[in-house]
Scaffold this motif. Structure first.
Motif, PDB file in Angstrom:
ATOM      1  N   UNK A   2      -0.627  38.025  13.209  1.00  0.00           N
ATOM      2  CA  UNK A   2      -1.369  37.593  12.019  1.00  0.00           C
ATOM      3  C   UNK A   2      -0.466  37.567  10.796  1.00  0.00           C
ATOM      4  N   UNK A   3       0.453  38.515  10.718  1.00  0.00           N
ATOM      5  CA  UNK A   3       1.347  38.614   9.562  1.00  0.00           C
ATOM      6  C   UNK A   3       2.439  37.558   9.589  1.00  0.00           C
ATOM      7  N   UNK A   4       2.877  37.175  10.787  1.00  0.00           N
ATOM      8  CA  UNK A   4       3.955  36.177  10.914  1.00  0.00           C
ATOM      9  C   UNK A   4       3.308  34.799  11.003  1.00  0.00           C
ATOM     10  N   UNK A   5       3.313  34.084   9.900  1.00  0.00           N
ATOM     11  CA  UNK A   5       2.604  32.805   9.831  1.00  0.00           C
ATOM     12  C   UNK A   5       3.295  31.746  10.691  1.00  0.00           C
ATOM     13  N   UNK A   6       2.469  30.953  11.404  1.00  0.00           N
ATOM     14  CA  UNK A   6       3.022  29.837  12.166  1.00  0.00           C
ATOM     15  C   UNK A   6       3.168  28.609  11.261  1.00  0.00           C
ATOM     16  N   UNK A   7       3.684  27.528  11.814  1.00  0.00           N
ATOM     17  CA  UNK A   7       3.983  26.349  10.997  1.00  0.00           C
ATOM     18  C   UNK A   7       2.747  25.809  10.295  1.00  0.00           C
ATOM     19  N   UNK A   8       1.610  25.787  11.008  1.00  0.00           N
ATOM     20  CA  UNK A   8       0.390  25.260  10.403  1.00  0.00           C
ATOM     21  C   UNK A   8      -0.076  26.152   9.254  1.00  0.00           C
ATOM     22  N   UNK A   9       0.030  27.460   9.432  1.00  0.00           N
ATOM     23  CA  UNK A   9      -0.386  28.377   8.375  1.00  0.00           C
ATOM     24  C   UNK A   9       0.543  28.283   7.170  1.00  0.00           C
ATOM     25  N   UNK A  10       1.833  28.131   7.406  1.00  0.00           N
ATOM     26  CA  UNK A  10       2.780  27.976   6.297  1.00  0.00           C
ATOM     27  C   UNK A  10       2.483  26.694   5.533  1.00  0.00           C
ATOM     28  N   UNK A  11       2.246  25.607   6.255  1.00  0.00           N
ATOM     29  CA  UNK A  11       1.929  24.340   5.591  1.00  0.00           C
ATOM     30  C   UNK A  11       0.649  24.467   4.778  1.00  0.00           C
ATOM     31  N   UNK A  12      -0.346  25.158   5.325  1.00  0.00           N
ATOM     32  CA  UNK A  12      -1.590  25.362   4.598  1.00  0.00           C
ATOM     33  C   UNK A  12      -1.382  26.172   3.339  1.00  0.00           C
ATOM     34  N   UNK A  13      -0.577  27.229   3.456  1.00  0.00           N
ATOM     35  CA  UNK A  13      -0.285  28.043   2.279  1.00  0.00           C
ATOM     36  C   UNK A  13       0.389  27.208   1.195  1.00  0.00           C
ATOM     37  N   UNK A  14       1.336  26.402   1.558  1.00  0.00           N
ATOM     38  CA  UNK A  14       2.047  25.605   0.550  1.00  0.00           C
ATOM     39  C   UNK A  14       1.093  24.647  -0.152  1.00  0.00           C
ATOM     40  N   UNK A  15       0.186  24.054   0.608  1.00  0.00           N
ATOM     41  CA  UNK A  15      -0.793  23.152  -0.004  1.00  0.00           C
ATOM     42  C   UNK A  15      -1.715  23.921  -0.945  1.00  0.00           C
ATOM     43  N   UNK A  16      -2.161  25.098  -0.508  1.00  0.00           N
ATOM     44  CA  UNK A  16      -3.058  25.908  -1.333  1.00  0.00           C
ATOM     45  C   UNK A  16      -2.358  26.389  -2.598  1.00  0.00           C
TER      46      UNK A  16
END
Length: 599
Positions: free
Chosen positions: A299-313
């Motif tokens: 959960x702590x180590x973000x995958x590519x989709x989560x990183x992309x989502x964070x950047x958009x947010x």
């Protein structure tokens, strides 16, 4: 009840009826959550304390409230010292305090659904020194004297789409099953709400500011699972999403399910599971394997989709914050703004994105002396005007389905003093030291913490909170296990090795009690760095938060050439990423606010 003193008296009467000589009141729930639903806000109801971390002990003739350094000022503002002793953690603890204050031979009550097994063991040992006894209660006595006690939320679950989660729930359960096989266990208890939300790719609305649902889960070695949640909260869409591999059962059935584990080996996280879970498994004759919750690192180590989502947010949220800072630059000098009105306006800018789900925590909107309270929470009684020549600090964030944000900006309304500029610049230098740090793979957060403090230390100054905390993906704004903090601090966890993909805050600060406070916070992503000649993998940070840093508070002479380069490059990134999202006067303001530093 008419007053907090009346509430304390009512609890003491209830304890006497139960033949208890004391009771411990933590600020948590059955899931060891940091932020809890209204039904679990027992500490706030009893004492008036509005912070997010604390606990209390009530004895027949005295009572104490325990908070860490973040709340030293706040607890004194909100809790009546005539009835409560203020105790500072980690200088003391409930166990140590009870060792000296509990009556000899006394019976001290605790709710086993609100404490870890480790806490229970430490408290029992401390009380044994006085010949006193720690007694588990079947029902919480605070609830018994709390009129109109809120009921748990009945909000429905929602699905977190795979394109945002980056991995299906079935795949996550299979990874947990593989982990169970390695550990030689039949099942694992998941009791942390964000762990359950992440593992099943669901979210909820049962806790303000954290999109989780009140639930427990058992994941089995064959990849199947039982999700214990009120069935009326689970719609057809969620049932289809969960599939045949997940059996939905009432939340109240969880304890009885533990009672059916005779002869099985069950993995349980001693840091995140309450004592009642261990007791139920012990009573059932299960073999308990103490292991860290297997979702914590994935959960702590973000995958590519989560990183992309964070950047958009972060970009979306940064534009809302910049619109607010522009508005503040116009309206604050006119007078008439207050901490509450400013917080409401910032919320309105986030709401205007049309995709905000909630704030990620109650906005810390702090003017003048309130900025010196790191976790200040404004209300109608404490609300201060935002005055000329005073610092205004705003720490805020949003919950979006593609990411969770957390950002702090400190601005001067009017003209700063030389001391303000000095302190702000020292905090900025520490912030830059973290942002630009390079470190070998395996480095722990505790090893980086002093990078942020060194410039304050050089002037005999410091701050009483950690430098960084993990952040979830449309989950908890405070997420472990990673931290940047001193080992042994009240924000323990700074000894977790940092790994590429972890998201963490970078937020050094300085606080002058009664006058002003400073904090500069961005979220950063741990990334791999290429270093010529490196003999082992090297990591660093990529900054994901974009909003101007108030140049009026910077003393340029204190910055090194490299620090000025970083600041100008950061502001260029803010202009590049946020600029196209603004228009008119706000865009012009951003251009000025992100211009290269002069002087």
């Amino acid at each position: 009840m008419s007053s907090y003193a009346d509430r304390l008296s009512a609890l003491r009467e209830e304890l006497a009826r139960r033949r208890l000589d004391g009771f411990v009141v933590p600020l948590t729930d059955e899931h060891m959550s940091e932020y809890v639903g209204a039904y679990a806000q027992r500490l706030a109801w009893l004492t008036g304390f509005q912070g997010s971390a604390g606990s209390a002990v009530v004895l027949p003739a005295e009572a104490a409230i325990f908070t860490d350094g973040r709340y030293t000022l706040q607890v004194r503002e909100q809790v009546d010292g005539a009835h409560w002793q203020y105790q500072s953690v980690p200088e003391t603890s409930i166990a140590r305090w009870l060792e000296t204050h509990a009556p000899s031979g006394g019976r001290i009550g605790y709710d086993p659904w609100l404490h870890t097994r480790g806490w229970v063991s430490a408290a029992k040992t401390a009380l044994a020194e006085k010949g006193a006894e720690l007694v588990a209660v079947e029902t919480n006595p605070v609830d018994a004297v709390w009129p109109d006690h809120p009921v748990p939320s009945d909000a429905r679950l929602i699905v977190q789409p795979e394109e945002l989660a980056g991995k299906s729930a079935a795949a996550k359960r299979q990874e947990i099953a593989d982990w169970l096989a390695e550990k030689g266990a039949d099942a694992v208890v998941l009791s942390a709400l964000d762990s359950i939300a992440w593992a099943f790719n669901v979210r909820g609305a049962d806790v303000d500011r954290t999109p989780v649902a009140l639930a427990f889960a058992l994941v089995n070695a064959d990849g199947t699972a039982e999700l214990f949640v009120e069935e009326e909260k689970v719609g057809d869409d969620v049932r289809r999403h969960l599939g045949n591999g997940v059996r939905v059962r009432p939340r109240a059935a969880f304890a009885s399910a533990l009672g059916g584990m005779r002869g099985k080996t069950i993995a349980v996280d001693p840091e995140r599971a309450v004592a009642a879970i261990f007791s139920a498994l012990d009573a059932a004759g299960a073999r308990i394997k103490a292991e860290r919750d297997p979702t914590i690192l994935p959960k702590a180590i973000k995958n590519d989709a989560e990183v992309a989502g964070h950047k958009a947010a972060q970009a979306r949220d940064g534009a809302a914050l910049c619109r607010f800072l522009h508005w503040l630059s116009i309206e604050a000098p006119k007078g008439g703004l207050t901490e509450l009105s400013a917080a409401a306006r910032l919320r309105a800018f986030r709401d205007a994105t049309a995709v905000l789900k909630d704030l990620s925590f109650d906005t810390i909107s702090a003017a003048g002396p309130h900025a010196a309270v790191p976790h200040y929470r404004v209300d109608e009684e404490s609300n201060l005007p935002i005055k000329i020549d005073e610092i205004y600090l705003v720490d805020s964030g949003g919950q979006y389905q593609d990411g969770t944000t957390d950002v702090t900006r400190t601005v001067i309304v009017g003209t700063p003093t030389a001391e303000m500029r000095d302190r702000f610049t020292r905090v900025l230098k520490g912030h830059i030291a973290i942002a630009t740090a390079l470190f070998p793979d395996g480095t722990r957060g505790s090893q980086l913490d002093s990078f942020a403090r060194q410039y304050l230390w050089a002037a005999g100054l410091d701050y009483a909170h950690g430098t960084g905390h993990g952040v979830g993906s449309f989950l908890a704004v405070h997420e472990g296990p990673q931290r940047i903090s001193p080992v042994g601090s009240s924000q323990a966890g700074g000894d977790e090795p940092l790994r590429a993909g972890m998201l963490i805050s970078n937020e050094p600060g300085y606080y002058k009690a009664g006058e002003y406070g400073i904090r500069i916070e961005n979220l950063v992503l741990v990334v791999e760095r290429a270093v010529a000649g490196a003999e082992k993998p090297v990591l660093g940070f990529e900054t994901l938060t974009f909003a101007p840093i108030d140049r009026a508070l910077i003393e340029p002479a204190l910055l090194s050439p490299a620090e000025r380069v970083w600041l100008d490059a950061y502001h260029a990134d803010v202009a590049r990423i946020i600029g196209p999202r603004l228009e008119g006067e706000a865009a012009e303001w951003l251009s000025r606010a992100t211009a290269p530093l002069e002087g």
